[in-house]
Write a protein that holds these residues in place. Structure first.
Motif, PDB file in Angstrom:
ATOM      1  N   ALA A  21       0.825  -1.211   0.000  1.00 48.22           N
ATOM      2  CA  ALA A  21       0.000   0.000   0.000  1.00 48.22           C
ATOM      3  C   ALA A  21       0.861   1.264   0.000  1.00 48.22           C
ATOM      4  O   ALA A  21       0.557   2.234  -0.699  1.00 48.22           O
ATOM      5  CB  ALA A  21      -0.941   0.004   1.199  1.00 48.22           C
ATOM      6  N   LEU A  22       1.955   1.262   0.757  1.00 50.04           N
ATOM      7  CA  LEU A  22       2.840   2.429   0.779  1.00 50.04           C
ATOM      8  C   LEU A  22       3.611   2.559  -0.529  1.00 50.04           C
ATOM      9  O   LEU A  22       3.826   3.669  -1.026  1.00 50.04           O
ATOM     10  CB  LEU A  22       3.806   2.348   1.959  1.00 50.04           C
ATOM     11  N   GLU A  28       2.096   6.470  -6.931  1.00 53.43           N
ATOM     12  CA  GLU A  28       1.017   7.380  -7.320  1.00 53.43           C
ATOM     13  C   GLU A  28       1.487   8.840  -7.250  1.00 53.43           C
ATOM     14  O   GLU A  28       1.250   9.626  -8.168  1.00 53.43           O
ATOM     15  CB  GLU A  28      -0.166   7.159  -6.376  1.00 53.43           C
ATOM     16  N   LEU A  29       2.172   9.189  -6.171  1.00 56.42           N
ATOM     17  CA  LEU A  29       2.680  10.554  -6.022  1.00 56.42           C
ATOM     18  C   LEU A  29       3.724  10.883  -7.088  1.00 56.42           C
ATOM     19  O   LEU A  29       3.703  11.968  -7.684  1.00 56.42           O
ATOM     20  CB  LEU A  29       3.265  10.753  -4.625  1.00 56.42           C
ATOM     21  N   LEU A  30       4.640   9.942  -7.334  1.00 58.32           N
ATOM     22  CA  LEU A  30       5.678  10.181  -8.335  1.00 58.32           C
ATOM     23  C   LEU A  30       5.089  10.285  -9.737  1.00 58.32           C
ATOM     24  O   LEU A  30       5.508  11.137 -10.535  1.00 58.32           O
ATOM     25  CB  LEU A  30       6.742   9.080  -8.277  1.00 58.32           C
ATOM     26  N   ASP A  31       4.105   9.452 -10.034  1.00 54.47           N
ATOM     27  CA  ASP A  31       3.445   9.521 -11.345  1.00 54.47           C
ATOM     28  C   ASP A  31       2.719  10.851 -11.513  1.00 54.47           C
ATOM     29  O   ASP A  31       2.778  11.471 -12.576  1.00 54.47           O
ATOM     30  CB  ASP A  31       2.452   8.362 -11.523  1.00 54.47           C
ATOM     31  N   GLY A  48       8.613  12.548   0.028  1.00 54.34           N
ATOM     32  CA  GLY A  48       9.969  12.587   0.561  1.00 54.34           C
ATOM     33  C   GLY A  48      10.171  11.606   1.698  1.00 54.34           C
ATOM     34  O   GLY A  48      11.185  10.906   1.764  1.00 54.34           O
ATOM     35  N   ALA A  49       9.194  11.542   2.592  1.00 58.57           N
ATOM     36  CA  ALA A  49       9.282  10.611   3.719  1.00 58.57           C
ATOM     37  C   ALA A  49       9.266   9.162   3.238  1.00 58.57           C
ATOM     38  O   ALA A  49      10.035   8.321   3.732  1.00 58.57           O
ATOM     39  CB  ALA A  49       8.136  10.860   4.700  1.00 58.57           C
ATOM     40  N   LEU A  50       8.422   8.859   2.273  1.00 60.57           N
ATOM     41  CA  LEU A  50       8.366   7.494   1.741  1.00 60.57           C
ATOM     42  C   LEU A  50       9.675   7.143   1.021  1.00 60.57           C
ATOM     43  O   LEU A  50      10.173   6.018   1.147  1.00 60.57           O
ATOM     44  CB  LEU A  50       7.169   7.332   0.802  1.00 60.57           C
ATOM     45  N   ALA A  51      10.235   8.095   0.285  1.00 58.79           N
ATOM     46  CA  ALA A  51      11.503   7.853  -0.403  1.00 58.79           C
ATOM     47  C   ALA A  51      12.631   7.618   0.606  1.00 58.79           C
ATOM     48  O   ALA A  51      13.479   6.736   0.406  1.00 58.79           O
ATOM     49  CB  ALA A  51      11.846   9.026  -1.311  1.00 58.79           C
ATOM     50  N   GLU A  52      12.634   8.353   1.710  1.00 52.54           N
ATOM     51  CA  GLU A  52      13.633   8.131   2.761  1.00 52.54           C
ATOM     52  C   GLU A  52      13.479   6.737   3.362  1.00 52.54           C
ATOM     53  O   GLU A  52      14.474   6.060   3.651  1.00 52.54           O
ATOM     54  CB  GLU A  52      13.500   9.179   3.860  1.00 52.54           C
ATOM     55  N   LEU A  53      12.246   6.312   3.551  1.00 47.51           N
ATOM     56  CA  LEU A  53      11.999   4.976   4.095  1.00 47.51           C
ATOM     57  C   LEU A  53      12.493   3.903   3.128  1.00 47.51           C
ATOM     58  O   LEU A  53      13.101   2.912   3.542  1.00 47.51           O
ATOM     59  CB  LEU A  53      10.512   4.803   4.403  1.00 47.51           C
ATOM     60  N   VAL A  54      12.262   4.093   1.836  1.00 47.48           N
ATOM     61  CA  VAL A  54      12.757   3.150   0.828  1.00 47.48           C
ATOM     62  C   VAL A  54      14.281   3.067   0.910  1.00 47.48           C
ATOM     63  O   VAL A  54      14.859   1.976   0.898  1.00 47.48           O
ATOM     64  CB  VAL A  54      12.314   3.571  -0.595  1.00 47.48           C
ATOM     65  N   ASP A  55      14.936   4.216   1.021  1.00 49.35           N
ATOM     66  CA  ASP A  55      16.392   4.237   1.124  1.00 49.35           C
ATOM     67  C   ASP A  55      16.871   3.501   2.373  1.00 49.35           C
ATOM     68  O   ASP A  55      17.812   2.711   2.316  1.00 49.35           O
ATOM     69  CB  ASP A  55      16.920   5.672   1.151  1.00 49.35           C
ATOM     70  N   LEU A  56      16.228   3.757   3.500  1.00 50.55           N
ATOM     71  CA  LEU A  56      16.602   3.102   4.750  1.00 50.55           C
ATOM     72  C   LEU A  56      16.437   1.593   4.652  1.00 50.55           C
ATOM     73  O   LEU A  56      17.329   0.831   5.051  1.00 50.55           O
ATOM     74  CB  LEU A  56      15.762   3.648   5.904  1.00 50.55           C
ATOM     75  N   LEU A  57      15.334   1.152   4.103  1.00 53.12           N
ATOM     76  CA  LEU A  57      15.105  -0.287   3.952  1.00 53.12           C
ATOM     77  C   LEU A  57      16.119  -0.918   3.002  1.00 53.12           C
ATOM     78  O   LEU A  57      16.577  -2.041   3.224  1.00 53.12           O
ATOM     79  CB  LEU A  57      13.680  -0.553   3.484  1.00 53.12           C
ATOM     80  N   SER A  58      16.501  -0.194   1.962  1.00 54.81           N
ATOM     81  CA  SER A  58      17.506  -0.698   1.023  1.00 54.81           C
ATOM     82  C   SER A  58      18.860  -0.860   1.712  1.00 54.81           C
ATOM     83  O   SER A  58      19.553  -1.862   1.519  1.00 54.81           O
ATOM     84  CB  SER A  58      17.655   0.247  -0.173  1.00 54.81           C
ATOM     85  N   VAL A  59      19.229   0.118   2.526  1.00 48.95           N
ATOM     86  CA  VAL A  59      20.494   0.030   3.263  1.00 48.95           C
ATOM     87  C   VAL A  59      20.448  -1.136   4.245  1.00 48.95           C
ATOM     88  O   VAL A  59      21.413  -1.899   4.373  1.00 48.95           O
ATOM     89  CB  VAL A  59      20.797   1.360   3.983  1.00 48.95           C
ATOM     90  N   MET A  60      19.329  -1.295   4.931  1.00 51.89           N
ATOM     91  CA  MET A  60      19.201  -2.412   5.872  1.00 51.89           C
ATOM     92  C   MET A  60      19.332  -3.752   5.150  1.00 51.89           C
ATOM     93  O   MET A  60      20.005  -4.667   5.635  1.00 51.89           O
ATOM     94  CB  MET A  60      17.859  -2.332   6.598  1.00 51.89           C
ATOM     95  N   ARG A  61      18.694  -3.869   3.988  1.00 49.53           N
ATOM     96  CA  ARG A  61      18.761  -5.116   3.217  1.00 49.53           C
ATOM     97  C   ARG A  61      20.193  -5.379   2.769  1.00 49.53           C
ATOM     98  O   ARG A  61      20.700  -6.499   2.872  1.00 49.53           O
ATOM     99  CB  ARG A  61      17.798  -5.038   2.032  1.00 49.53           C
TER     100      ARG A  61
END
Length: 73
Positions: A21-22, A28-31, A48-61
């Motif tokens: 969902a996120l 949707e926002l980027l489109d 911006g907050a969602l993009a930061e979360l994506v980055d954080l999750l990528s670093v964790m992975r």
């Protein structure tokens, strides 16, 4: 400053990613930004907050991947 955090990885750590969902909301926002060229201030903060979360999750992975490779003999 460096902070080292030790934690037990869940068995499904490779799935560190946004819930569907996120992810859908971010897309949707980027489109909308691509089509209309502009988002409201609230939408920009949300994206911006969602993009930061994506980055954080990528670093964790990535770090979890590297840590498991170091443990293998």
């Amino acid at each position: 400053m460096t902070v080292i955090v030790e934690l037990d990885l869940p068995k499904d750590w490779r799935r560190f990613k946004l819930p569907p969902a996120l992810d859908h909301r971010l897309q949707e926002l980027l489109d909308r930004q691509d089509r209309a060229g502009k988002l409201s201030a609230q939408e920009r903060r949300e994206a911006g907050a969602l993009a930061e979360l994506v980055d954080l999750l990528s670093v964790m992975r990535l770090r979890a991947t590297l840590a498991t490779k170091k443990r293998k003999p």
